[in-house]
Scaffold this active site. Structure first.
Site, PDB file in Angstrom:
ATOM      1  CB  SER A   1      -0.892   0.010   1.247  1.00 46.66           C
ATOM      2  OG  SER A   1      -1.480   1.287   1.448  1.00 46.66           O
TER       3      SER A   1
ATOM      4  CE1 TYR B   1      -4.420  -3.054   4.773  1.00 39.98           C
ATOM      5  CE2 TYR B   1      -3.228  -1.165   3.895  1.00 39.98           C
ATOM      6  CZ  TYR B   1      -3.930  -2.337   3.698  1.00 39.98           C
ATOM      7  OH  TYR B   1      -4.148  -2.792   2.418  1.00 39.98           O
TER       8      TYR B   1
ATOM      9  CE  LYS C   1      -0.953  -4.284   3.065  1.00 33.84           C
ATOM     10  NZ  LYS C   1      -1.042  -5.567   2.341  1.00 33.84           N
TER      11      LYS C   1
ATOM     12  CB  THR D   1     -11.672  -2.829  -2.699  1.00 37.84           C
ATOM     13  OG1 THR D   1     -11.052  -2.223  -1.552  1.00 37.84           O
ATOM     14  CG2 THR D   1     -10.739  -2.755  -3.891  1.00 37.84           C
TER      15      THR D   1
END
Length: 310
Positions: free
Chosen positions: A165, A190, A194, A223
């Site tokens: 990401s 997150y 990454k 998404t």
């Protein structure tokens, strides 16, 4: 500075569908050949929705047999039916990549050569959550499980692709990979995992050679995962978000282009990109080695003895 580089630095333009459409017009004619993956098998984790589902569809369209590795096969039946309705060959597999026991069992069932393993599964829990082995869930899903699966299948693999990401640009390698010492922030957890994926890529390229190792980021793609995890961001950027197919394009290209792309790089829109823009995020040999050692150990793997690349 080229327009492509400027788009990358400006983020908002480069990561959206505008950046994708501009770059797609400038790419050389190196799209994978039709049926480039005929007779080959690929594995896509987290293939039930979003980028994973789009990736699976595109790989099958190139002739691959696609193994959909999902946590809950029952919930993936509708996705499988939809994918099959457009043709292609799919196998639905059960594998919870956050659960190291599940990963070991799944790896034991794989006997055929795997052309590409796509580590796409991703999570962003709203509160700190632990895996069955007691690891912080984003670390287990994005790093520990993928490392273990890659290690267990390394003699079967030709290419491995981690879907990272652009958010990792905001974070350095964490001193506390399990996120135990500070108030938990989902987006930070997150992005930190990454960052680990990206900064460990050169080490993995050495460790898993001759398998080609790549990380990539898909830009900002519309998404279900993004909508659920970042609803305000999705609402504000909706008209600019990439489609899942656009977000998955570089993954498909990395998996199917011939010859294989150079190993050990971080890619976006079919081009290697810098791994750091902010001085405070830069890692050192010491921090990379410490992170690599921790992740290998927690995944239940022996630590390599070779000196890591500088």
């Amino acid at each position: 500075m080229t327009l492509d580089t400027l788009l990358d630095r400006l983020v908002v333009l480069g990561y959206t569908r505008l950046g994708y459409k501009y770059r797609a017009r400038t790419w050389p004619s190196d799209d994978p050949e039709p049926q480039a993956l005929k007779g080959k098998t690929v594995i896509v984790t987290g293939a039930r929705t979003g980028l994973g589902k789009a990736t699976a569809a595109a790989l099958a369209n190139l002739g691959a047999t696609v193994r959909l590795a999902v946590r809950d096969p029952a919930k993936a039946q509708d996705a499988l039916t939809e994918l099959q309705s457009n043709g292609g060959t799919y196998i639905l597999d059960q594998c919870d990549v956050a659960d190291l026991t599940s990963v070991r069992h799944y790896a034991s069932t794989i006997e055929e050569p795997i052309h590409a393993l796509i580590h796409n599964a991703g999570v962003m829990p709203p509160v700190r959550t632990e895996s069955p082995q007691g690891h912080e869930l984003t670390l287990a899903t994005h790093v520990l499980g993928p490392l273990l699966l890659t290690e267990l299948l390394k003699h079967h693999l030709s290419r491995v692709i981690f879907v990272a990401s652009g958010g990792m640009y905001t974070q350095p390698l964490p001193e506390d990979p399990e996120y135990r010492d500070a108030p938990y922030k989902p987006a930070v957890a997150y992005a930190r995992t990454k960052r680990i994926q990206v900064d460990l890529t050169p080490l993995m390229a050495t460790h898993f050679a001759p398998t080609t190792i790549a990380t990539m980021h898909p830009g900002w793609s519309h998404t279900p995962g993004l909508t659920t995890s970042l609803p305000t961001f999705t609402r504000l950027t909706g008209p600019l978000l990439r489609t899942p197919a656009q977000g998955a394009d570089t993954t498909i290209w990395l998996a199917a282009t011939d010859p294989a792309p150079p190993t050990g790089n971080f890619w976006h829109d079919r081009k290697p990109r810098p791994t750091h823009y902010l001085p405070h995020t830069k890692s050192t040999t010491t921090t990379r080695t410490a992170t690599w050692t921790y992740c290998q150990t927690q995944a239940g793997l022996p630590t390599p003895t070779y000196p890591p690349p500088k």
